[in-house]
Motif scaffolding. Structure first.
Motif, PDB file in Angstrom:
ATOM      1  N   GLN A 148     -13.137   8.005 144.025  1.00 20.43           N
ATOM      2  CA  GLN A 148     -12.064   7.570 143.128  1.00 20.43           C
ATOM      3  C   GLN A 148     -11.281   8.807 142.698  1.00 20.43           C
ATOM      4  O   GLN A 148     -11.886   9.767 142.211  1.00 20.43           O
ATOM      5  CB  GLN A 148     -12.730   6.941 141.906  1.00 20.43           C
ATOM      6  CG  GLN A 148     -11.881   6.824 140.702  1.00 20.43           C
ATOM      7  CD  GLN A 148     -11.439   5.376 140.507  1.00 20.43           C
ATOM      8  OE1 GLN A 148     -11.859   4.482 141.210  1.00 20.43           O
ATOM      9  NE2 GLN A 148     -10.588   5.169 139.564  1.00 20.43           N
ATOM     10  N   LYS A 156     -10.525   2.109 140.141  1.00 17.20           N
ATOM     11  CA  LYS A 156     -11.004   1.089 141.079  1.00 17.20           C
ATOM     12  C   LYS A 156     -12.513   0.918 140.887  1.00 17.20           C
ATOM     13  O   LYS A 156     -13.201   1.890 140.540  1.00 17.20           O
ATOM     14  CB  LYS A 156     -10.620   1.418 142.529  1.00 17.20           C
ATOM     15  CG  LYS A 156     -11.191   2.661 143.132  1.00 17.20           C
ATOM     16  CD  LYS A 156     -10.711   2.819 144.608  1.00 17.20           C
ATOM     17  CE  LYS A 156     -11.155   4.153 145.175  1.00 17.20           C
ATOM     18  NZ  LYS A 156     -10.623   4.485 146.484  1.00 17.20           N
ATOM     19  N   ARG A 211     -16.140  10.783 141.772  1.00 14.19           N
ATOM     20  CA  ARG A 211     -14.784  10.854 141.238  1.00 14.19           C
ATOM     21  C   ARG A 211     -14.195  12.251 141.437  1.00 14.19           C
ATOM     22  O   ARG A 211     -14.922  13.243 141.307  1.00 14.19           O
ATOM     23  CB  ARG A 211     -14.784  10.533 139.731  1.00 14.19           C
ATOM     24  CG  ARG A 211     -15.051   9.080 139.413  1.00 14.19           C
ATOM     25  CD  ARG A 211     -15.543   8.871 138.003  1.00 14.19           C
ATOM     26  NE  ARG A 211     -16.876   9.445 137.828  1.00 14.19           N
ATOM     27  CZ  ARG A 211     -18.014   8.841 138.189  1.00 14.19           C
ATOM     28  NH1 ARG A 211     -17.989   7.637 138.712  1.00 14.19           N
ATOM     29  NH2 ARG A 211     -19.189   9.449 138.040  1.00 14.19           N
TER      30      ARG A 211
END
Ligand SMILES: Cc1cc2nc3c(=O)[nH]c(=O)nc-3n(C[C@H](O)[C@H](O)[C@H](O)COP(=O)(O)OP(=O)(O)OC[C@H]3O[C@@H](n4cnc5c(N)ncnc54)[C@H](O)[C@@H]3O)c2cc1C
Ligand SMILES: NC(=O)c1ccc[n+]([C@@H]2O[C@H](COP(=O)([O-])OP(=O)(O)OC[C@H]3O[C@@H](n4cnc5c(N)ncnc54)[C@H](OP(=O)(O)O)[C@@H]3O)[C@@H](O)[C@H]2O)c1
Length: 453
Positions: A218, A258, A264
């Motif tokens: 992400q 999301k 991340r």
């Protein structure tokens, strides 16, 4: 008529190979030996370009065709300045072109830079690309949160490799030990830091977008750093590519998270890393940044607002640097061979006769593979212009050079040897449905190249 020109090129990266190609094309009698300290050609295409970028590596097909020219020879495993001195080389060649690139990390000069788990991007890249002379081990188990300093394409490569799953990387040419390290990774969050704003980022659009392609990753852009000054606006008006980069970043700064991704990547603009905070054992315990503000002309100034980021490892992707070559002048400020249009200059600024530079060692560590072609064209134009005045080598045949290398006992590899190693690596990948698996050990590479495996 004078004898045909004989030239040594030092460095078989793209710059060196393009230089050999242009020289032999423009002078149909010239011959070139390309030396490399590695047993393999292609420089950073093999040991810099990320393993998950196989399409870029396809440029090797065109460079291979150049190397098939019978007037170009590859002389691998020969470290110029160490195995063979520059003056020694000059006895065999009318001119020497240095295309030695840039392989090391530029230093940042901030406190804590030398801490344990403060890594240079060039070292990490050399590890995951399996450079035979660099780290075989890497520990990704000790840090959940890591910082990547810099917002250029190398920073993107490093952040992406840290964030993608090991199995996503398994389709590439990485050997088993690199896959094992990635599989053991504890990383959950990668924080990228830019000291300037989004319009000053050095990303290219395709490479930036790719950061978001993995279903396991992400990408989050911190909205507070999305600031633009007058110069940012005019830069955006001037450059379509920059506009595309900023559009992508703006979209990421506004979107909702999301669901699901395991890792991340956070991008923080206008946060200048000022200190790598260390613990009592000398390991990375955090990164301190100072909030910056844009001054109107694309430069930034500190605001006096400091943040300590809880990271346990830091990757410094702030640019590469070239290294000095023994017996040659070196510009220690610009970290390149001092030169004018590729003519290497003495410390007094006068050209050093018969010595040239091209590629990253000529103009610094910025630019794509394709840019080394125009570099080479300029250098070779100047070399050919000087050629009538160059003092000629005394020993002029390939056999003379080979006798010297043999007398030194160097395990020299040639281009046919590279083809054997190449075939070996391709065959190693085939049973696993992979394009290639790299051989890592230098002695093994040399044995395979020499057909003694
Ligand atoms: C991590 C990374 C990823 C990149 N990815 C891309 C990409 O995806 N696409 C793209 O277009 N560009 C990419 N680039 C840029 C590209 O790699 C460079 O533009 C290009 O490789 C520079 O070419 P060069 O020939 O000057 O140097 P190099 O490619 O570094 O080649 C130098 C060669 O000289 C040899 N050498 C050094 N010293 C000696 C010595 N003393 N004696 C003998 N040999 C020596 C080295 O072993 C090496 O083979 C990337 C760069 C980096 C750092
Ligand atoms: N896939 C690809 O096409 C690909 C992949 C990798 C590399 N490359 C190319 O290879 C070249 C080199 O890439 P690179 O990423 O090493 O260099 P780069 O593009 O010059 O980026 C270096 C980054 O480091 C930052 N930086 C420098 N010193 C800093 C400091 N002291 N503190 C904080 N940040 C600092 C720079 O910020 P400032 O702008 O503020 O100085 C910049 O964001 C580039 O031309 C790149 O495009 C291409």
């Amino acid at each position: 008529m004078s004898e045909a020109l004989r030239v040594a090129v030092v460095g078989a990266g793209p710059a060196g190979i393009y230089a050999a190609d242009i020289l032999t094309t423009r002078d149909p009698d010239a011959s070139v030996d390309i030396f490399d300290r590695l047993p393999t050609p292609y420089g950073l295409i093999r040991y810099g370009v990320a393993p998950d970028h196989p399409r870029i590596k396809q440029i090797i097909v065109a460079l291979h065709r150049v190397m098939e020219n019978p007037r170009i020879r590859f002389v691998g495993n020969t470290h110029v300045g160490v195995d063979i001195k520059v003056d020694e080389l000059r006895e065999f060649y009318d001119a020497v072109v240095f295309a030695t690139g840039a392989e090391r990390d530029r230093s940042m000069g901030i406190p804590g830079e030398e801490a344990d788990r403060s890594y240079g991007a060039a070292d990490f890249v050399a590890f995951y690309d399996s450079h035979p002379d660099r780290e075989l081990h890497w520990d990704l188990t000790g840090a959940k949160h890591v910082a990547v300093i810099g917002v250029g394409n190398v920073a993107l490569d490093v952040a992406r490799v840290l964030a993608k799953s090991a199995d996503e990387m398994l389709v590439t040419d990485i050997p088993a030990h690199v896959h094992a390290v990635l599989a053991d990774s504890a990383v959950t969050d990668v924080h990228m830091f830019a000291r300037r704003g989004p319009a000053q980022a050095k990303f290219t659009p395709v490479e930036l977008r790719e950061l978001d392609h993995s279903p396991n990753v992400q990408v989050i852009v911190a909205p507070e750093g999305m600031e633009f000054d007058d110069e940012s606006e005019s830069a955006l008006a001037r450059s379509k590519s920059l506009r595309m980069v900023v559009d992508v970043l703006s979209e990421w700064a506004m979107r909702d998270p999301k669901p699901g991704p395991h890792r991340r990547i956070h991008i923080h603009f206008l946060e200048n890393p000022v200190e790598i905070v260390t613990d009592a054992d000398g390991g990375v315990a955090g990164l301190r940044t100072e909030r910056q503000e844009l001054r109107g002309d694309g430069t930034v100034g500190g605001t006096g607002l400091f943040t300590d980021w809880d990271v346990q490892a830091v990757y410094r992707a702030v640019g590469y640097r070239s290294e000095a070559i023994e017996d040659l002048p070196f510009d220690h400020a610009k970290l390149v061979l001092p030169n004018a249009g590729g003519r290497v200059l003495n410390l007094d600024g006068a050209p050093l006769p018969g010595v040239y530079a091209t590629g990253w060692v000529k103009r610094g560590p910025v630019g794509l593979i394709g840019h080394t072609k125009s570099d080479a064209a300029e250098t070779i134009t100047n070399l050919l212009e000087d050629a009538p005045e160059l003092s000629r080598a005394t020993q002029r045949t390939a056999a003379d050079v080979d006798a010297l290398l043999a007398a030194k006992g160097l395990p020299v590899t040639d281009f046919a040897g590279w083809d054997r190693l190449d075939a070996h690596e391709l065959a190693a990948g085939e049973p696993h449905g992979r394009g290639r698996v790299k051989v890592v050990d230098r002695a093994e590479m040399s044995r395979i190249a020499a057909r003694q495996a």
